[in-house]
Design a protein around this motif. Structure first.
Motif, mmCIF file in Angstrom:
data_model
loop_
_atom_site.group_PDB
_atom_site.id
_atom_site.type_symbol
_atom_site.label_atom_id
_atom_site.label_comp_id
_atom_site.label_asym_id
_atom_site.label_seq_id
_atom_site.Cartn_x
_atom_site.Cartn_y
_atom_site.Cartn_z
ATOM 1 N N ASP A 1 -0.139 -6.005 2.688
ATOM 2 C CA ASP A 1 0.760 -6.521 3.714
ATOM 3 C C ASP A 1 1.688 -5.458 4.261
ATOM 4 O OD1 ASP A 1 0.026 -9.405 3.253
ATOM 5 O OD2 ASP A 1 0.752 -8.868 1.248
ATOM 6 N N ARG A 2 2.182 -4.635 3.358
ATOM 7 C CA ARG A 2 3.175 -3.658 3.765
ATOM 8 C C ARG A 2 2.851 -2.312 3.143
ATOM 9 N NH1 ARG A 2 9.142 -5.136 4.157
ATOM 10 N NH2 ARG A 2 8.663 -3.916 6.027
ATOM 11 N N ALA A 3 3.505 -1.280 3.625
ATOM 12 C CA ALA A 3 3.262 0.067 3.091
ATOM 13 C C ALA A 3 4.560 0.858 3.115
ATOM 14 C CB ALA A 3 2.188 0.792 3.901
ATOM 15 N N PHE A 4 4.584 1.924 2.337
ATOM 16 C CA PHE A 4 5.754 2.808 2.291
ATOM 17 C C PHE A 4 5.279 4.248 2.293
ATOM 18 C CE2 PHE A 4 4.988 3.854 -2.138
ATOM 19 C CZ PHE A 4 4.327 2.729 -2.610
ATOM 20 N N GLY A 5 6.134 5.141 2.838
ATOM 21 C CA GLY A 5 5.760 6.552 2.873
ATOM 22 C C GLY A 5 6.869 7.383 3.480
ATOM 23 N N LEU A 6 6.595 8.674 3.594
ATOM 24 C CA LEU A 6 7.559 9.608 4.170
ATOM 25 C C LEU A 6 7.168 9.916 5.607
ATOM 26 C CD1 LEU A 6 8.022 12.183 1.249
ATOM 27 C CD2 LEU A 6 9.489 10.245 1.850
ATOM 28 N N PHE A 7 8.196 10.067 6.446
ATOM 29 C CA PHE A 7 7.967 10.383 7.864
ATOM 30 C C PHE A 7 8.919 11.475 8.300
ATOM 31 C CE2 PHE A 7 6.083 6.327 7.193
ATOM 32 C CZ PHE A 7 4.966 6.330 8.013
ATOM 33 N N ALA B 1 0.861 -1.180 0.000
ATOM 34 C CA ALA B 1 0.000 0.000 0.000
ATOM 35 C C ALA B 1 0.898 1.230 0.000
ATOM 36 C CB ALA B 1 -0.875 0.012 1.249
ATOM 37 N N GLN B 2 0.393 2.332 -0.579
ATOM 38 C CA GLN B 2 1.171 3.577 -0.447
ATOM 39 C C GLN B 2 0.609 4.364 0.721
ATOM 40 O OE1 GLN B 2 -0.221 6.582 -0.918
ATOM 41 N NE2 GLN B 2 -1.901 6.291 -2.374
ATOM 42 N N ALA B 3 1.481 5.074 1.392
ATOM 43 C CA ALA B 3 1.060 5.870 2.553
ATOM 44 C C ALA B 3 1.676 7.260 2.417
ATOM 45 C CB ALA B 3 1.488 5.195 3.849
ATOM 46 N N TRP B 4 1.250 7.970 1.363
ATOM 47 C CA TRP B 4 1.807 9.307 1.114
ATOM 48 C C TRP B 4 1.048 10.387 1.863
ATOM 49 C CZ3 TRP B 4 6.307 8.824 -0.620
ATOM 50 C CH2 TRP B 4 6.651 8.021 -1.709
ATOM 51 N N SER B 5 -0.252 10.450 1.635
ATOM 52 C CA SER B 5 -1.017 11.617 2.098
ATOM 53 C C SER B 5 -1.315 11.571 3.583
ATOM 54 C CB SER B 5 -2.344 11.698 1.345
ATOM 55 O OG SER B 5 -2.135 11.908 -0.022
ATOM 56 N N GLU B 6 -1.476 12.756 4.133
ATOM 57 C CA GLU B 6 -1.977 12.909 5.492
ATOM 58 C C GLU B 6 -3.128 13.903 5.436
ATOM 59 O OE1 GLU B 6 1.133 13.882 8.207
ATOM 60 O OE2 GLU B 6 2.316 12.103 7.686
ATOM 61 N N PRO B 7 -3.915 13.965 6.510
ATOM 62 C CA PRO B 7 -5.074 14.880 6.456
ATOM 63 C C PRO B 7 -4.685 16.304 6.068
ATOM 64 C CG PRO B 7 -5.287 13.424 8.329
ATOM 65 C CD PRO B 7 -3.940 13.129 7.732
ATOM 66 N N ASP B 8 -3.526 16.784 6.536
ATOM 67 C CA ASP B 8 -3.142 18.152 6.183
ATOM 68 C C ASP B 8 -2.001 18.194 5.179
ATOM 69 O OD1 ASP B 8 -5.031 19.500 7.782
ATOM 70 O OD2 ASP B 8 -3.864 18.943 9.552
#
Lengths: 335, 411, 335, 411
Positions: D172-178, D130-137
Motif C-alpha cells: 500500500d505504501r512505501a518509504f525511502g530517501l529523496f 514496501a521499501q524504496a531504497w535502491s535506485e539503478p545507480d
C-alpha cells in the motif's frame, strides 16, 4: 537469564589483566621454555592469591566454588597473555575430577593445596590429552583412563611446537580409584578442561587480533598503512566476527556445566569447535598481515601462534567434538 | 580433431629413459635418513656434499645447457626430475635461491662472462647463494628499497640493511636490488656480492619453529666490482621482475613436491584410524585433486606449442591473456595448496600434531619414514608461502588487473 | 605428451562459439523453457552439421570417433553459451553406452541418427541422474540400471531451478539388454556423462567470470568502478584461479577415457569435483559482484547461474566422486 | 564472582508464561500448509489475513508499546516469540519492511501524530509497506540517490525511479530517501508515500527463482504531504542510518529463524542416508553451532545491563567498542550462515536438489513437511543476504574501520 559479564567479573578480568601485564609474561615464558620455571611459578602464586587456582575447588576444601563462567573469564585472560603452565589441567580439570569423584581422602590431600597455590597439577586423558604438560613443576601428575584414575609417572620429554608446553610421556603409577564413577568424573573433567582450553584459545585469538590491528595501522607499504588496504581490512573483520560469535558459546557452555542439563557436553563441544576455529583463523590472519616479521621471535607473535596451534587439537579434536554435537542433536530435544 | 596429434600423457622414449635413470640413481644414492638441518654447520656441509654428488651425476640442473653442468633437457624432463626427486624424499636443495631465482635472471640478463664464471660453480654448490630482497621497510613494497650502491673506482660500495635473507648465515654469495638513483622503480640496480667481503655482517633471525635459516645482512661500504652488476645500472627493477615468472609459468615450487606430499597424506589418512569417518576424507581428496591439477597444469605449460603464449582460456569476451602474469596464479595456487595439505595432515595427527606425531602415538600416525617432524615443520614452512615472493594479496591484485583487465587502483 | 589444445581444436571451438553467438541462445533458451523447443532444435541440427553430435559415435555408424578431448572442447563451449538440451546425455553418455554395449542392432538403430542429428536422446542413471531432461524432444529415452538397459517411459514433469532443464520422471519400458556387460557399459557412460557435465560447468563458470569482469569495469559506486575495489578484484582473481586449474583436469580425464588406464574413473571424478567447485565459486561471486541486478532475469546471468546450480550435483555428487578418488588412490599405484 | 547474579539461561515466570502462550496459540492457529506465494494476489490476501489474525492475538508486534498494538515486552521476549514462530513454521511476515525497517525509525524520529496514525495500521497489516531504497545507480552507494522531492504547496512532489523494491507490487505504501539538496549525504530527505497515488507506476521485476517480489517504482510528480516527512528535511541520511542497527544489535533476521532451520537440517541429514559418511556431518554441525552462537549472542545483547553498550571484548589494547556498528558484524554473520545452511541442505539432497527434493526421491529426502521447495527457494533467498541492506563487503569495511579502528580509505 544472564549471559553477559557482571561488573564483578569485569573487574576480576581487569585485575588479572593488570597483574599479568606487570608480570612481563613474554620474559617469563622465555625462561619457562628454557626450563627455568621459577619466574612463572611466582606468577602462578599470584594467581592463587587472586583466587584463580581455587575457582573450581569447593569451599569445604578452601576454594571459591565459583561459577564456571568465572573460570572462563580467568582462562580467557590467561590465554590473552599466553601464560605458560598447565592452565586447563590445574585450574579446571583436576579440581573438577577430584570433586566429582567425591573421595574425601583424595580431596583433602590435594584440593586445599591446589587452591592455595602450594602446588599445581597436571594430567593426561588419553587419547584426548596424550601427554602431560609441565610435569616437572607439577607436584600432582594424574593419568585418567576410561574407568581408572592413577598417579602418573613422567617419562620421556617431547618437544611441542609451543616450546613453553614442556611435554612428557606419562606411564601408569599407583591406582587411586576405579569403576564407573571414575568414568563419569573423567568425563566431567574432560568437559571442564575443554572449556578452559576453549577460553584460552579465544583469549589468544583476541591477542593476535589486537596485535594485527596495531601492526596494520603502523606498517607502511606502497606509501600507506597496510591497514588501509581493503583485503587486510576484510581479513581482520572476519577474524573479529569469528571471535565475537564464539564468545557467547563459552558462556552458554559455562552455564551448562553449572546446571548440568543433558545438553552440557554438546554445549562444551560447540564452544570448543567455535573458539578453535576462530583462533585458528586469527593465527593464520595475524601471520598473513604481519608478513615475514610474524616469523621472527622478536615480533612476539610466536607465543600466541604456537599456543593456538597446540591447543586447537587438545582436549578433543574438532572432529571428535563435532561428532558429540551431532550425537546430541539427533537425540531429540528442541533446546 | 585429428587423431594423429591427439591429447595424450605418454612419455616418449627419451623421457621414459630419463625418468628411469633418475629413479634408479636416486634409489641408489638418495640418503635414507634426513640430513641435519641446513642452518647448522653440519647440515650445511652435508647438503653441499649432496649437491656435489648430484652434480657429478649431472642431475643438479638438468634443464641448463650442458656447458654449465646441465643436460639441456626440455621443461617436461625437469617436471619428471622433480617428481622423482620428491618421491625419493631426496634432500631439500640448499642452493635453491641460486637455481630458481638468480639463474633464470643470469640466463636472460647476464653477460657470457657472468654465466661462465657463476653458473658451473652454482651447479656444484661451490657457491651457495642467499637472496637479499627484503629490507625492514621494503617487504611487499620492494621498490621502497633504501640500501644504496655508491659509485667507486671500478665498482660500487654497498651500504644498508637487508632482512629475511634465506640461507645467508651459511651461504657464500648473495644477490639483491640496491638504490642507485632517486626514482622508486628506475633507480635500482641488481647486484651480486660476496657474503665474506669486508663490511658484511650477517645476523641470524631467531624465529618460529627454528629451522628455516633467515638472517639479517648489514652492509657497510661493501665493494662490488662492475663485473657483478646484473643487467643495466638503474634497471634492476625491470631485470628482477622480468624473470619473476620464469620458465613460462613453471615456478619456484614444482608439482612433484605436492604430488609426492599428497601421496604421503593419503598414507597418513589410511593409518589414522577410522576410515568410515569421511569428514577428513574430503579434505585429503581435495588436496590430492589440487596437487594433480597443478601437475597437469604444469604438463600443459611444459608441452605448449612454441607459438602459443596464452595460458588457460584462449577466447571469449574477456581475453585471459596472462602472459608472464600467469605466474601469479600459479603462486597463489601452490602456496594455498601447501598450507591446506599440512593443515589436513596436522588434523589427521590430532593431539599428536603439536609434537609432529612423534614417538608414542599409539595409532602410529607419525610420518611413514618415522620422521614425524616433517608435517609440523612443513606446516610452519608452508605458512610462509602466501607471504613471500609477493604476498598472495598482491598476486591477486596482479591477476585481477593484468590477467582479467580490471581497472587499476593506486597501490 | 600433449595436454593443450591443437590448432584444429581451437578452430573447432571458435567455429562453435561463432555459431552459438549468432544463434542468440538467450532467446532460444527462453523459448525452450516455455516449452517451445523448435528454435533450440534448429541449433541442435546446426551442431550436428558441425559434427558435434557425432563426436562420440564410431565411424562405422556415421560418427567421427573423436578423441574425448574433442568432446570436452565442444561441451565447454556449449556450457559457455548455456545451450539448452540433453547435452551430456545425447552427445556423450548415450553414444558411449551403446558403443560399449556393442549390440550391433541397437547401434544401427540409434547411432547413425544421433550422429546426423535426426534425433536426440536422453537418459536416466539412478541415483546419479534420477530424472530425464527434455524427454519430449528426445526420440530416444533410456533408463540405465545397475545391470539393465531399458527404454524409458516419461512420467510426471518436475520443475528444475534451471527452467530450461525440463525434467520428467521416467519409468521402466521395454528391456533392451541386461547382464554384467551392461553394468560395465553403464559405468563408461556415467564417466562420459560426468566429464561432459564437468566441461559444461567449466564453460558456464568462464561465462560468469567474463560477465562479472565486464560488469565490475562498468558499474560505478562511490565514484569509481566497483572493479577497482580490492575485495572485488580478489574475489574475481580466486574465481579465475579456480577455473584455470580445473581445466587441465578435464584434459587429463579425456586422455584417461581415451586410453582407459585403471585410473580413468579417478581422473573423471577429479575433473568433475574441481570443475563443479570452480563453477560454484564463479556463480556465488558473480551474484555478489553484480549485486541485486544479478537477480533480474534481464541481467542474463540466470541461465548460467541456474545451470551451474543444477549441474554441480548431477552425474554424481561431489561426495560420491571424492569417494571414488579415495578408493582409487588408496589402492596402491603411484601415477 | 557472586553466585546471586550468576550467569544463567533460565527464563523468569513471565518469559516462561509468554513462551507457553505463544507456542500454544501458534499450535492452534498457524496454518498447517504453506500459504500461496506472497507476490500473487491470493497469497497477498492470505498473508494479510494471517497478519490480522496475529494482531488480534496481540502477537504481531510484541515488543511495541501497547498503545500501538504491542505488549511492550523486553527484547528477550521478542527473541522467544521468534523462536516459537519459526519452529511453528508460521508464514513469512508480509509487512517486514514496515515492522523491521520503518517502525524503528518512526519510534526514534517520527512525530507522535505519525506514530499514532501509522503504527496501529501497520501492526494489523492494514497498510503493507514496501521499501524504496535502491535506485539503478544507487545500490550499495545509497548517497548517490537521484530521485527528487521538490517543494510544493503543503508538501513535496516526488519524481524518479526506485528499484529492488521488495513487496511493492502488492503493498500500500512505501518509504525511502529523496534528494532535496545537492550535498551527497546532507541533501536527502526521508519520505513516506502512497503506492496508489497519482503518478506512481509499479513494474514487477522478472527474476531468478521467481518468487521474492521485487519491483521497480517509477514516480512522476507524486504528491506527499508534509505530514509524511520522517525527521528533518535534508537529514534523511542520518535518519535512515541511525536505525540501521536498531534494537541494540537485534537485527532484521532473528536467531529463531536459523535455530529452527538448523533443526530441520539435522532432520534432513538423518533422512539422507549414509550416516557413517561424516563428510557432510561436519558441515551440518557447523551450521548448528553457528545458529546456536547467533542465538546466544542475541541473548547476551537482549539481557545486557542498561549501562553497558559495548559488545564483545570490553578491554585490551584495541578497544572493540562497536556501538551501533556491531550490527554490521551481526549482518555478515547471519547472512553467511543462511547461505551455508542452504548449501549444505542442497548438498544433502544431492541430485534431487535442483527440484527442491520433491516427489520421487526414493530416500524421501524432501523437507519434512513435504514442501521440498523450501530448501531451494530458501537458497535463492539466502544469496540475497550478503548483498542487500549493505553488501557484506561494505559491512566488513565498516567493521574494520569503526569497530577495529583501522585507518579509513576513500570508498
Amino acid at each position: 537469564m544472564i549471559l553477559t559479564l557482571s561488573t564483578e567479573q569485569e573487574q576480576f578480568a581487569t585485575v588479572l589483566h593488570t597483574m599479568l601485564t606487570e608480570a612481563d609474561i613474554p620474559t617469563v615464558a622465555q625462561r619457562w621454555a628454557a626450563d627455568d620455571p621459577s619466574p612463572g611459578q611466582l606468577v602462578w602464586r599470584q594467581l592463587a592469591d587472586l583466587g584463580v587456582t581455587g575457582l573450581a575447588v569447593p569451599t569445604r576444601w578452601g576454594g571459591l566454588a565459583a561459577h564456571p563462567a568465572d573460570i572462563v573469564v580467568a582462562c580467557e585472560e590467561l590465554g590473552h597473555h599466553a601464560l605458560p603452565g598447565p592452565v586447563a589441567e590445574s585450574i579446571a580439570a583436576i579440581p573438577t575430577l577430584l570433586t566429582a569423584l567425591g573421595d574425601d581422602a583424595l580431596c583433602e590431600t590435594w584440593l586445599p593445596r591446589l587452591a592455595t597455590g602450594e602446588l599445581v597439577g597436571t594430567l593426561t586423558v588419553p587419547p584426548h590429552v596424550p601427554y602431560a604438560t609441565d610435569a616437572d613443576v607439577a607436584a600432582l601428575v594424574l593419568r585418567a583412563g576410561a574407568q581408572t584414575l592413577r598417579l602418573g609417572v613422567p617419562g620421556a620429554r617431547l618437544r611441542s611446537v609451543d616450546d613453553t608446553r614442556r611435554l612428557t610421556e606419562v606411564i601408569d603409577g599407583a591406582l587411586l580409584a576405579d569403576g564407573p564413577a571414575v568414568g563419569s568424573a573423567v568425563a566431567h573433567a574432560l568437559d571442564a578442561g575443554a572449556l578452559a582450553c576453549a577460553a584460552q584459545l579465544l583469549g589468544a585469538g583476541h591477542a593476535l587480533l589486537e596485535a594485527s590491528v596495531r601492526y596494520a595501522g603502523q606498517r607502511t607499504q606502497f606509501g600507506r598503512p597496510v591497514g588501509q588496504f581493503q583485503a587486510v581490512k576484510h581479513m581482520l573483520a572476519d577474524v573479529a566476527i569469528g571471535l565475537e560469535f564464539a564468545r557467547p558459546l563459552l558462556f552458554a557452555a559455562a552455564v551448562a556445566l553449572a546446571d548440568q542439563p543433558p545438553t552440557a557436553a554438546r554445549d562444551v563441544s560447540a564452544a570448543k569447535v567455535a573458539c578453535a576455529d576462530a583462533a585458528r583463523r586469527a593465527a593464520r590472519t595475524a601471520l598473513q598481515v604481519h608478513g615475514a616479521i610474524g616469523y621472527a621471535r622478536e615480533s612476539g607473535l610466536d607465543s600466541w601462534l604456537t599456543r593456538i596451534w597446540a591447543l586447537v587439537r587438545a582436549w578433543g579434536t574438532q572432529s571428535w567434538h563435532r561428532g558429540r554435537i551431532m550425537a546430541a542433536v539427533t537425540d531429540g530435544g528442541r533446546t | 580433431m585429428t587423431q594423429a596429434s591427439a591429447m595424450n600423457l605418454d612419455l616418449d622414449d627419451e623421457a621414459r629413459t630419463f625418468r628411469a635413470e633418475v629413479r634408479s640413481w636416486l634409489t641408489a644414492n638418495a640418503p635414507t635418513a634426513p640430513l641435519p638441518p641446513m642452518d647448522t654447520a653440519d647440515g650445511d656441509a652435508a647438503h653441499r656434499a649432496w649437491e656435489r654428488h648430484l652434480a657429478q651425476a649431472r642431475l643438479s640442473v638438468v634443464s641448463w645447457p650442458t656447458a654449465y653442468g646441465g643436460r639441456n633437457v626440455p621443461p617436461l624432463h625437469w617436471l619428471i626430475f622433480e617428481e622423482e626427486y620428491h618421491l625419493a624424499r631426496a634432500p631439500a636443495r640448499i642452493n635453491q635461491n641460486g637455481l630458481f631465482l638468480l639463474a633464470p635472471t643470469l640466463f636472460t640478463h647476464g653477460t657470457a662472462e657472468q654465466r661462465t664464471r657463476l653458473l658451473p660453480r652454482m651447479a656444484r654448490a661451490d657457491d651457495v647463494w642467499a637472496q637479499a630482497w627484503s629490507e625492514p621497510d621494503a617487504g611487499s613494497d620492494l621498490a621502497a628499497i633504501r640500501s644504496r650502491a655508491v659509485r667507486t673506482d671500478g665498482g660500487w660500495l654497498l651500504s644498508g640493511q637487508k632482512t629475511w635473507s634465506s640461507r645467508a648465515a651459511h651461504a657464500d654469495r648473495a644477490f639483491g636490488l640496491f638504490r642507485t638513483g632517486a626514482d622508486r622503480h628506475q633507480g635500482l640496480t641488481y647486484l651480486m656480492f660476496d657474503l665474506h667481503a669486508d663490511g658484511v655482517t650477517v645476523r641470524p633471525i631467531r624465529q618460529l619453529g627454528g629451522a628455516t635459516g633467515f638472517a639479517e645482512i648489514f652492509l657497510d661500504r661493501v665493494f662490488v666490482p662492475d663485473a657483478d652488476v646484473l643487467g643495466e645500472v638503474d634497471q634492476g627493477w625491470a631485470v628482477a621482475m622480468s624473470t619473476a615468472g620464469h620458465e613460462r609459468g613453471l615456478s619456484l615450487r614444482s608439482p612433484g613436491r605436492f604430488t609426492a606430499a599428497a601421496q604421503r597424506l593419503v598414507r597418513l589418512w589410511l593409518r589414522s584410524g577410522d576410515q568410515a569417518d569421511r569428514s577428513l576424507r574430503d579434505r585429503v581428496v581435495d588436496v590430492w585433486i589440487a596437487a594433480q591439477a597443478y601437475r597437469m597444469h604444469s604438463y600443459g605449460t611444459a608441452t605448449r606449442r612454441a607459438d602459443d603464449h596464452t595460458p588457460g582460456q584462449q577466447r571469449g569476451p574477456v581475453a585471459l591473456s596472462g602472459g608472464g602474469h600467469a605466474a601469479s596464479m600459479t603462486k597463489v595456487y601452490w602456496s594455498e595448496l601447501d598450507v591446506a595439505l599440512h593443515e589436513v595432515a596436522l588434523d589427521l595427527l590430532g593431539p599428536y600434531a603439536e609434537t609432529g606425531g612423534r614417538r608414542t602415538d599409539p595409532a602410529g600416525r607419525a610420518d611413514d619414514d618415522g620422521s614425524g617432524d616433517a608435517w609440523l615443520d612443513g606446516y610452519l614452512f608452508s605458512l610462509a608461502g602466501p607471504i613471500y615472493a609477493g604476498t598472495n594479496e598482491i598476486q591477486r591484485t596482479v591477476i585481477a588487473e593484468r590477467v582479467l583487465g580490471l581497472p587499476r587502483d593506486r597501490r
